[in-house]
Write a protein that holds these residues in place. Sequence first.
Motif: not given
Lengths: 675, 341
Positions: A92-100, A281-286
């Motif tokens: 529900a909160n993908d800023n706090e949990c970007p990946r599970y 939901p949103n791949k974290i870019l390195n």
Amino acid sequence: MIISIEWLRSLVDFDLNSQDLADLLTAGGTEAEPGGESIIKLDLTPNRPDCMSHLGVAREVSVLTGSKLKRPEINLSKSDTKVDDSFSIEIANDNECPRYAARIVRNIKVGPSPDWMSSRLEAVGIRSINNVVDVANYVLMELGHPLHTFDLKLLQGNKIVVRLANDGEKIVTLDNEERTMNNHHLLICDGKKPVALAGIMGCANSEVTESTTDILIESAYFDPITIRRGSKSLDLATEASKRFERGTDFEGLITALDRTAELLSELAGGDIDRGILDAYPNKILNEKITLQADKASELIGCTIDEKFINKTFSALEISCKKTKNGFSALPPTFRPDLKRDIDLIEELARVYGYGTIPSDFQYDGNLTEIKVDPLKHVAELKRFLAGIGFNEISSNSLMNSKRAALFEDNILEVQNPLSNEMSVLRPSLLPGLLRSIKYNLNRSEPNLALFEHGIVFAADKKAELGKVESEHLTGIVCGQRNPQGWRSGDEPYDLFYLKGVIESLADFINVTLTDISEAKKSLLFNNEQIASVNDNVMAQIGAIRTDQLKGYDIDIPLFGFSINLDFITTMMAETSRYQPVPQFPAIVRDFTFSVANHIQAGEIEKLIKQKGTDLLTKVELVDLYAGEQVSSDNKSVSFRIKFESKERTLTDTEIDKISESIIQVTENKLGAKLR
Amino acid sequence: MTLQDKINNIKSQFADAVKGLSLTKKEVSDIKNQFLGRKGSVAQLFNEMKNLPPEDRSQAGKELNILKSELSTKIDNLLHAAADDSTSSLESSIDPTLPGDFIPVGSIHPIEKTIQEIKNIFGAIGFNSVYGPEIDDDYHNFEALNIPHYHPARDMQDTFYITDDVVLRTHTSNTQIHVMEEQQPPLRVIVPGRVYRNEAISVRSYCLFHQIEGLYVSKNVTFAEMKGTLEYFVKSFFGQNVKTRFRPSYFPFTEPSAEVDVSCIFCKGSGCKTCKQTGWLEILGCGMVDPDVFLKVGYDSEKWSGYAFGLGIERMTMLKYGIDDIRLFFNGDVRFLRQFR
């Protein structure tokens, strides 16, 4: 963090004992000390979460020795069952949990762990519980990524929901504490209820027990600030939270998940469902980092060549391409601290070795404007006071609020004091001095002359940041100055002593006191006297107030002084001009007057100065007597008066004339009789 | 005979009269009469003044006055030194074992002594001393130094708060920011001062202590230069033979960062209780100023570079004098303080 040397050897080869290994790591920036032969203890800085595991430390060893890193091989046994697509993960909160991500392992048998695993865990200070709990801990210590295991059958609604808590929501964590949530706490829930406090601790309601058969393994990436905030507000720090708040590996979490599933299936006999439940939901870019070719050499101060750069980056798993002006580098996902070129330069410097970097000492004296230390004169002043017998003290700026109120209003309070004894900031230097007096009196040191120089504080809503800081120098005396001398009587530390200190100080800084007299309103002391030079206050002296003495349980009179630092240091900074040494002899005359007791010496002195003409250069009171030789309502006061001229030798006749006028005026105005 | 000749005559007569004699009070007083009495030789010269031409009289008077005061000082001294005529008196035999007139001497606090010594060492290589506020806002103590809210580095320093945004500074590094906000580079400063940590009081830690922060910003400043400067400092403070070791560390406001150790001054590096058998003592933290700090104060990090360092005064003082309890600095015990002059 504790590292088992045996465990570490399984991940990298090295030929070092525990002391040498600790020294190697310390020289590389991971402070370590040996804890016997089998373990080393790490004192990690918060920028290096990657070293919070055996693999991470093994990588450091590999970087520093050139030995190859041996990653654990993962072989997942194949299962017939595909992971249940109907089990869903909702973030529900993908800023706090970007990946599970999660895996499911079925048909396990909870039991004891094999010896090799429990002994490795015990070596690093973790008690063996059962094979499921141990595997999660083992992977945490091996790879550094926190995992959580749920009893799948206790999860309702066939789903995991990651959401922020509601204000006031209550959960019971694994340690059986009921905890109240705020809306910034992140929760892992099933279809019905919270089952874990994300990244910090699981809930009792979904815990793996002896009878558990099916397990859901969580491997997630949580926002570091969210976890840090949650952990701080609950005052609950765990192995998991300490890693999440520093930043975990958002790609490597899959490896950790696989490794956990593999070990569970191997040790508890479970079947791993095929496939991973992965909500991302949103791949974290390195981000790539540009490093200019010479920048490292320029900043470090010696040549860091391309070959060294390539070798070091490769060992650190930083992928690096040469570009026209330098390098384009992509840091690994387990290094959240590498974001800028300067961060890469630090890596190069530490691997190069701080001891190998040359020392370069050059001083270009013209580079900056040399300014006089604003405390230069304060240092001289302290030397003066020490020279006349004062001990400098340094006292706590934090103190008890009730005592502080004895000295000033507008006390500045600390929001989170250590104790009631230290809940406010000192409004004056007197409390610290009184405390020290009491301390010394209790230790049979009755003769004391103390001073302190420091900052005192006041609350002031109108001031910047609501406070005022002022620099003070305050002193206090107690007892006898020169006790039990065989040649002289008592020389008490009292008001006259302090008056003398201020007079000497005036002399020392080359100013002439124009007045020392009783203050109209006592501010600091009882019987306060103010010493001034023209209209500038130079110092205040007086007796310490009785309520203040009582506050420190002191039952003898004490005297104190406080000096005006601004004025004194300004005067000290001035160069006084040379005065020609007198060329002609002085004439000294003594006058002894008999006056009524109520006449103050100062009144006589004032008249003497008035009539003394500009030939008078000094008036000293040399004797004061009351007793048989004078009538009971009178006293005898003697003055020594010095006359000098810069132009000529004085004649007795002219001094006789001045003396006559002094005798006359004191008689007319004060009824004084020359004796 | 000129006046000057007569004066010289009297002087030599006086010298003869007192030469080589241990005079009694009586004898001294006879000499006094002979020279300074109403009819003494000096008075005679004053009488002769009226025979001089008026324009010379003032000069003559001056010289005679000088002669008179010279002789009277010498006679006073002789009177003091003269043995009493009555030899039976107890006072005449001096007991040299009686104590002298002791003048109590005070002391400078050891922390102040260390601060002054360090100021001198850095002052000699162009570092100006500046001072900053002990109470500051969160921005200057943390944010501007790359320590945002909820940063794990905040755990490195337990903080006293006045309000949510105002703190008792946890380090003198806050003054780095103030200095750079107010001045343009190049600059070279040290910042002595008191700092606070919310830590229980024990033998090893106190809720406050003193630090000296150093900051140098210029063009092309290198890590090697920082090493050289701090090695100069260590040698100046602890002695020529003390070795220095730099090892990588982490401070949010410097990159690269280093911790500096010195070879143990007690066991000379062989391992003892003070250095926990390591042979090394940790004494200061330092590093190259992080470009993000420069950005916060509006310096161009492409143009300027610099280094910063911070050292604990209590620790330096404890090492230097072998003091084993930090609380001794703050309880004002004169039996401790009097050992530092």
